[in-house]
Design an enzyme around this catalytic site. Structure first.
Site, PDB file in Angstrom:
ATOM      1  N   ARG A  11      -7.433 -18.321  -9.969  1.00 25.17           N
ATOM      2  CA  ARG A  11      -7.659 -17.666 -11.436  1.00 25.17           C
ATOM      3  C   ARG A  11      -6.371 -17.722 -12.235  1.00 25.17           C
ATOM      4  NH1 ARG A  11      -7.724 -11.054 -11.258  1.00 25.17           N
ATOM      5  NH2 ARG A  11      -6.574 -10.739  -9.347  1.00 25.17           N
ATOM      6  N   SER A  37      -9.197 -10.224 -15.932  1.00 26.07           N
ATOM      7  CA  SER A  37      -9.540 -10.425 -14.484  1.00 26.07           C
ATOM      8  C   SER A  37      -9.726 -12.079 -14.237  1.00 26.07           C
ATOM      9  CB  SER A  37     -10.917 -10.017 -13.954  1.00 26.07           C
ATOM     10  OG  SER A  37     -10.927  -8.602 -14.136  1.00 26.07           O
ATOM     11  N   GLU A  58     -23.451 -11.714 -21.158  1.00 26.36           N
ATOM     12  CA  GLU A  58     -23.080 -13.039 -20.771  1.00 26.36           C
ATOM     13  C   GLU A  58     -24.023 -14.035 -21.240  1.00 26.36           C
ATOM     14  OE1 GLU A  58     -23.475 -10.328 -18.559  1.00 26.36           O
ATOM     15  OE2 GLU A  58     -21.454 -10.142 -18.101  1.00 26.36           O
ATOM     16  N   PHE A  83     -21.438 -12.884 -12.635  1.00 27.96           N
ATOM     17  CA  PHE A  83     -21.983 -12.498 -13.787  1.00 27.96           C
ATOM     18  C   PHE A  83     -22.541 -13.763 -14.564  1.00 27.96           C
ATOM     19  CE2 PHE A  83     -19.336  -8.592 -13.029  1.00 27.96           C
ATOM     20  CZ  PHE A  83     -20.225  -8.162 -12.450  1.00 27.96           C
ATOM     21  N   HIS A 108     -13.520 -14.788  -9.143  1.00 26.92           N
ATOM     22  CA  HIS A 108     -13.767 -13.845  -8.064  1.00 26.92           C
ATOM     23  C   HIS A 108     -14.983 -14.256  -7.145  1.00 26.92           C
ATOM     24  CE1 HIS A 108     -11.222 -11.422 -10.767  1.00 26.92           C
ATOM     25  NE2 HIS A 108     -11.258 -10.598 -10.044  1.00 26.92           N
ATOM     26  N   ASP A 116     -14.490  -4.924  -3.831  1.00 30.89           N
ATOM     27  CA  ASP A 116     -15.460  -4.655  -4.865  1.00 30.89           C
ATOM     28  C   ASP A 116     -16.984  -4.446  -3.911  1.00 30.89           C
ATOM     29  OD1 ASP A 116     -13.978  -3.828  -6.905  1.00 30.89           O
ATOM     30  OD2 ASP A 116     -14.536  -5.888  -7.874  1.00 30.89           O
ATOM     31  N   ARG A 166     -10.231 -14.662  -6.530  1.00 34.37           N
ATOM     32  CA  ARG A 166      -9.449 -13.415  -7.147  1.00 34.37           C
ATOM     33  C   ARG A 166      -7.954 -13.546  -6.358  1.00 34.37           C
ATOM     34  NH1 ARG A 166      -7.757  -8.457  -5.673  1.00 34.37           N
ATOM     35  NH2 ARG A 166      -7.966  -6.868  -7.462  1.00 34.37           N
TER      36      ARG A 166
END
Lengths: 315, 276
Positions: A11, A37, A58, A83, A108, A116, A166
């Site tokens: 990322r 993020s 989104e 997402f 991620h 998470d 991530r």
């Protein structure tokens, strides 16, 4: 190939890549409250007038990007991989169907995401985007390759999906070797003759570890970083089959329809060769550290070694 | 004042709308499928829009500074095709090949297939977001082009539409104009029986939009409203147009069964007599 150095997460490479693209005024960035993020935040801080906050929405973001693309902009829209999936139909009908050049980045991805928990661990993104006609699907293995491939997207026509990770993993490339990458062409990291391990994302590092273990056992393994899942580099797969005679795929993704699935689809209609898949079985993850989850889900270098033995035994 | 459209007066617009209605029923009859109801409810608005506002050039369909029209309720494609035929984008033959294999007139409007179509519709709820993207791009370009989006009232049951209403206000976009075709009927039945959308004008106002509510079949009212929306640049503007589904063909008017059903031979004959 130089020894891997400690590196960044893919990322970070996406964020750095966006900065390098900023000199083209057509480039715009869209965020859905996760810029810190996905790392598009770096672009935002330098180019706020070309960064658009779309809120936690989104579906709207994907179609706003499509509208911008239809008006001559080159949008990069990012959020968590999971997402982006909320807007799957928007990507399918609103971006890909009219062949608009929108670059989607899902960060991620995979169980490597960790603590998470399962809601954030996309294990199906690569599969679903592969099914969309004309969609390019990319999953880089380290920060440098993510940066390089992001930069290459500037001249890439049509919609794309890039999954980034991530967490940091050791670098696969250095500043010189990374320039040899090309979207749509797999990268041969190690060349062997007994088994070829085709990996993507964070599993490329595991594949290299596995190849070293295999080497200590007297088994010579190739390692391919298949950073582009679609279009799939079938020429390279052919060459791997010729050189090694059997394959292992390794991905932090469901074994259904991801990298393993893509290779299996190709093999089933062309040259036959034994294939063993390392990936997430048909189940969800949970909270935990990356290494705990990799262990629990069967995504370690040891799992790749075992798969290599199985694949070789089926020759 | 912007200049756009074809400079048509109310009578010329009414004549144009009548010709379009004829083509809408002919097209759907020939295809034996399609959506006449929502095409007939929206056609007066579309004639007003293209006749008085839209800056487009059929000889240069990709002109970057053209105004955009996003038909988000893409099943009302016969209305769009009848307009595109009127202003010279597509031939009679093209129009009458509606829904045939290989036709430029796809079942739902599609920018990939038809010159003059700015959006690939068919899945409801996406057009306003797309229009917002076009409007933001226009603003970045320093262009005065306007972006018009037509939504159905059933369509605004989709959540993405409200994401887009909110985003348009947040981004203070002044070149985005929405027309809601409030015909009160959706696919299965009347809107109030499926999921009542309520006071649309009040809802849009609460989302930061400036709204005018009009009779969507009064050429005088709708051209005034379009003129107002066109020059309202301080923020997003919406016209909520109260319309009658199937307007102009007696047996289709306010009749849910003609949302997505083509007229048969006898019905076509009657419709054409009524529209003559």
């Amino acid at each position: 190939m130089s020894a891997p150095s400690s590196g960044g997460a893919s990322r970070d490479g996406y964020g750095n890549g966006l900065l390098r693209l900023a000199s083209d005024p057509r480039v715009v960035v869209l965020e859905a409250d996760l810029g810190k993020s996905t790392k598009s935040c770096h672009f935002r801080s330098k180019y706020p007038s070309r960064t658009f906050s779309m809120g936690i929405a989104e579906q709207n973001m994907m179609l706003v990007a499509a509208g911008m693309a239809s008006s001559g902009k080159i949008p990069f829209a990012s959020t968590f991989a999971i997402f982006t999936e909320r807007a799957f139909e928007q990507v399918r009908n609103g971006i890909a169907r009219p062949e608009l050049t929108v670059h989607i980045c899902g960060s991620h991805g995979g169980i490597h995401t960790g603590t998470d928990g399962s809601s954030a661990q996309s294990i199906e993104d690569l599969a679903i985007y592969r099914t969309i006609p004309g969609m390019t699907v990319i999953h880089p293995s380290d920060d440098l390759s993510a940066e390089e491939l992001t930069v290459q997207l500037l001249d890439y026509s049509g919609p794309s999906y890039m999954r980034t990770a991530r967490n940091k993993t050791p670098r696969i490339y250095n500043n010189n070797s990374v320039t040899g990458l090309t979207i749509g062409k797999g990268s041969l990291i190690m060349e062997g003759s007994d088994v070829c391990i085709i990996a993507c994302g964070v599993m490329v590092n595991e594949a290299i570890s596995a190849a070293k273990t295999l080497s200590s056992e007297g088994i010579s393994a190739s390692v391919v970083d298949m950073h582009t899942l679609k279009p799939l580099d079938t020429e390279l797969i052919d060459a791997c089959i010729n050189n090694c005679g059997c394959l292992v795929t390794a991905e932090d993704h469901s074994v259904i329809a991801g990298l393993g699935g893509a290779v299996a689809e190709y093999l089933s209609t062309t040259a036959s060769a034994p294939l063993e898949m390392v990936g997430v079985a048909d189940k969800f993850g949970q909270s935990g550290s990356s290494s705990e989850l990799m262990q629990a889900m069967g995504l370690t270098s040891n799992d790749i070694v075992a798969a290599a033995h199985r694949s070789i035994s089926r020759k | 004042m912007r200049t756009g459209g074809m400079g048509l007066d109310d009578q010329a617009l009414k004549d144009m709308a009548r010709r379009c209605r004829v083509n809408i029923v002919k097209m759907t009859h020939a295809a034996n499928s399609g959506h006449p109801g929502g095409s007939l409810s929206s056609i007066d608005l579309l004639c007003g829009l293209y006749g008085t506002q839209m800056r487009v050039d059929p000889d240069n369909p990709d002109w970057p500074d053209r105004d955009r029209f996003i038909m988000s309720k893409g099943h009302a494609s016969p209305a769009v095709y009848s307009i595109l035929h009127e202003i010279g984008y597509i031939s009679e033959e093209d129009m009458m090949s509606f829904r045939e294999f290989g036709s430029v007139c796809q079942g739902h409007v599609d920018m990939k297939w038809t010159d003059g179509v700015d959006f690939s519709a068919g899945s409801l709820g996406m057009g306003l977001s797309f229009g917002l993207g076009c409007a933001l791009a226009a603003r970045m370009d320093g262009s005065s082009r306007n972006v018009w989006v037509m939504l159905g009232d059933g369509e605004i049951q989709e959540g993405e539409v409200w994401e887009a209403f909110m985003a348009a206000d947040f981004h203070s976009i002044g070149n985005l104009k929405v027309i809601v075709d409030r015909n009160r009927i959706q696919n299965d039945d009347f809107v109030h029986l499926q999921m009542e959308v309520g006071d649309v004008s009040a809802k849009l106002a609460s989302f930061g939009w400036t709204v005018k509510e009009i009779d969507g079949h009064s050429m005088n009212e709708l051209t005034d409203a379009l003129k107002w929306a066109s020059s309202h640049n301080s923020g997003p503007a919406a016209i909520v147009a109260n319309t009658v589904k199937g307007k102009g063909v007696s047996f289709m008017e306010d009749n849910p069964s003609f949302h997505g059903k083509a007229p048969d031979d006898d019905e076509l004959k009657q419709a054409l007599e009524e529209l003559s």
